[in-house]
Design a protein around this motif. Sequence first.
Motif, PDB file in Angstrom:
ATOM      1  N   MET A  85      62.261 132.539  67.038  1.00 19.37           N
ATOM      2  CA  MET A  85      63.977 132.733  67.272  1.00 19.37           C
ATOM      3  C   MET A  85      64.417 133.670  67.729  1.00 19.37           C
ATOM      4  O   MET A  85      65.090 133.312  67.635  1.00 19.37           O
ATOM      5  CB  MET A  85      64.066 132.615  64.932  1.00 19.37           C
ATOM      6  N   ALA A  86      63.342 135.434  67.154  1.00 18.64           N
ATOM      7  CA  ALA A  86      63.904 136.108  68.011  1.00 18.64           C
ATOM      8  C   ALA A  86      64.202 136.380  69.047  1.00 18.64           C
ATOM      9  O   ALA A  86      64.800 136.915  69.869  1.00 18.64           O
ATOM     10  CB  ALA A  86      62.851 137.438  67.597  1.00 18.64           C
ATOM     11  N   ILE A  87      63.179 135.946  70.244  1.00 16.53           N
ATOM     12  CA  ILE A  87      63.528 135.900  71.466  1.00 16.53           C
ATOM     13  C   ILE A  87      64.491 134.728  71.747  1.00 16.53           C
ATOM     14  O   ILE A  87      65.570 135.092  72.904  1.00 16.53           O
ATOM     15  CB  ILE A  87      62.033 134.559  71.861  1.00 16.53           C
ATOM     16  N   GLN A  88      64.516 133.644  71.037  1.00 21.07           N
ATOM     17  CA  GLN A  88      65.991 132.868  71.648  1.00 21.07           C
ATOM     18  C   GLN A  88      67.258 133.422  71.331  1.00 21.07           C
ATOM     19  O   GLN A  88      68.525 133.165  72.189  1.00 21.07           O
ATOM     20  CB  GLN A  88      66.408 131.152  70.181  1.00 21.07           C
ATOM     21  N   GLU A  89      66.743 134.056  70.327  1.00 20.89           N
ATOM     22  CA  GLU A  89      68.175 135.172  69.985  1.00 20.89           C
ATOM     23  C   GLU A  89      68.483 136.329  71.228  1.00 20.89           C
ATOM     24  O   GLU A  89      69.763 136.731  71.603  1.00 20.89           O
ATOM     25  CB  GLU A  89      68.058 136.510  69.176  1.00 20.89           C
ATOM     26  N   LEU A  90      67.147 136.803  71.929  1.00 17.85           N
ATOM     27  CA  LEU A  90      67.669 137.598  72.830  1.00 17.85           C
ATOM     28  C   LEU A  90      68.093 136.434  74.430  1.00 17.85           C
ATOM     29  O   LEU A  90      68.350 136.727  75.789  1.00 17.85           O
ATOM     30  CB  LEU A  90      66.653 138.222  73.343  1.00 17.85           C
ATOM     31  N   GLY A  91      68.221 134.948  74.049  1.00 15.98           N
ATOM     32  CA  GLY A  91      68.811 134.705  75.189  1.00 15.98           C
ATOM     33  C   GLY A  91      67.643 133.811  76.125  1.00 15.98           C
ATOM     34  O   GLY A  91      67.984 133.168  76.782  1.00 15.98           O
ATOM     35  N   GLU A  92      66.016 134.018  76.320  1.00 14.96           N
ATOM     36  CA  GLU A  92      65.652 133.049  76.154  1.00 14.96           C
ATOM     37  C   GLU A  92      64.911 131.801  75.895  1.00 14.96           C
ATOM     38  O   GLU A  92      64.993 131.984  74.191  1.00 14.96           O
ATOM     39  CB  GLU A  92      64.470 133.629  76.493  1.00 14.96           C
ATOM     40  N   PRO A  93      64.704 130.409  75.908  1.00 11.62           N
ATOM     41  CA  PRO A  93      64.431 129.492  75.544  1.00 11.62           C
ATOM     42  C   PRO A  93      63.177 129.634  75.208  1.00 11.62           C
ATOM     43  O   PRO A  93      61.954 130.244  75.964  1.00 11.62           O
ATOM     44  CB  PRO A  93      64.512 128.334  76.361  1.00 11.62           C
ATOM     45  N   ALA A  94      62.335 129.381  73.912  1.00  9.92           N
ATOM     46  CA  ALA A  94      61.293 129.407  73.408  1.00  9.92           C
ATOM     47  C   ALA A  94      60.814 128.800  72.836  1.00  9.92           C
ATOM     48  O   ALA A  94      61.624 127.675  71.402  1.00  9.92           O
ATOM     49  CB  ALA A  94      60.912 130.947  72.838  1.00  9.92           C
ATOM     50  N   GLN A  95      59.811 128.291  72.370  1.00 11.65           N
ATOM     51  CA  GLN A  95      59.162 127.491  71.562  1.00 11.65           C
ATOM     52  C   GLN A  95      57.952 127.560  71.042  1.00 11.65           C
ATOM     53  O   GLN A  95      57.230 127.908  71.445  1.00 11.65           O
ATOM     54  CB  GLN A  95      58.804 125.994  71.975  1.00 11.65           C
ATOM     55  N   SER A  96      57.522 127.006  69.376  1.00 16.84           N
ATOM     56  CA  SER A  96      56.407 127.903  68.941  1.00 16.84           C
ATOM     57  C   SER A  96      55.602 126.436  68.590  1.00 16.84           C
ATOM     58  O   SER A  96      55.942 125.157  68.474  1.00 16.84           O
ATOM     59  CB  SER A  96      56.897 128.265  67.555  1.00 16.84           C
ATOM     60  N   PHE A  97      54.486 125.895  68.549  1.00 13.42           N
ATOM     61  CA  PHE A  97      52.907 125.438  68.714  1.00 13.42           C
ATOM     62  C   PHE A  97      51.826 126.478  67.009  1.00 13.42           C
ATOM     63  O   PHE A  97      51.764 126.594  67.805  1.00 13.42           O
ATOM     64  CB  PHE A  97      52.472 125.125  69.549  1.00 13.42           C
TER      65      PHE A  97
END
Length: 371
Positions: A85-97
């Motif tokens: 979520m924190a990475i998404q807030e910085l504008g980059e797409p991220a997914q956790s697994f």
Amino acid sequence: MSRACVVQKYGGSSVADVTRIRAVAARIVATRRSGFDVVVVVSAMGNTTNELLALAEQISPSPGRRELDLLISVGERVSMTLLAMAIQELGEPAQSFTGSQSGIITDTRHVNAAVEEVRPYRIQRALDEGQIAIVAGFQGVSRTGEVTTLGRGGSDTTAVVLTAALGAEYCEICSDVDGVYTADPRTVSAASKIDELPLDSAIDMAQAGSKVLLAEALHQAKTHGVTLSASATAKPSGSGTRVVPTPPSSNIVGIAADIGLCLVPPEAPLAEFDGSIRGRLPDGRTLVDERNLPPLATWAVPARPIATVSAIGREAVSNPAVFERAVHAVTAIDPDVCWWSHGQTLSFLVDRSHAADTERALHNALIVSTL
Ligand code: ASP
Ligand code: MG
């Protein structure tokens, strides 16, 4: 065109609170924007794993290991989602697994499972889609679909086996210390950072108790030819210790203490110490690692908490003058100390209360005095 991929692992203290999670997210995004595909392996926030274990202990003195594994796998699931979520807030797409979603297949030994195979298809797909992939460290899944964990500190192992399976360039282990030191800098103020450490010496340091890089992860790095480094989360990549595939050092590389050991008498039922036996003394007593075992107070046999303090480097075992200096330094603290050598390591068995003094004395005698 696919880009070079790096794996970064962040330890629990690096993601201990929301502020630190944001700082880690910024470091990851910077790596991504410098042109790499990034896979991140994350530990549980701060002291979470211990807190979960303490909760279980309040319910049962010996909880079933299957439930324990499901419980303690939760810590890494919390940190991985918050970091994504924190990475998404910085504008980059991220997914956790989770470990299971990442294809970390293990044997069935709950609480101390070994990785048997890695099939990181979903991670690869996420990277191909331009995502930053965040993986829960320390956990996997058995072939029967049970959640397993890899033993304390197991996130390092997750990071190394994923680096190998993805064919990534290197694996960077990030924590609150900026590399491997010639002794634990919290105990020995004169300790200095090692810039380049031969892989075999790193394995010897880890086996002797140095905690920056874990022995299991280093063994996996050796098996799979993974390039590894240790850095501080607060500093840029490349400023820490590089582990290099050169022959082990003949000089003394460092001093390491292991304070999680106990001596049990010859009549102890050793089957109970499954997987935790570290060696046997000539008098028949056995050295066991108490960390993956129930608390000392509940043991059926009297156990003496002790520590080993070791000097790592061929000189310690092959150069009589160096060996003499080491023995002289340690016997000044405890005249009855016992010692043995194995491989390129000289180890002293000391009372746990003498561990820190012994570490300082050996560092002084074998490292500081030769600089
Ligand atoms: N959270 C787990 C532990 O505390 C695994 C790790 O940190 O690598 O042992
Ligand atoms: Mg850890």
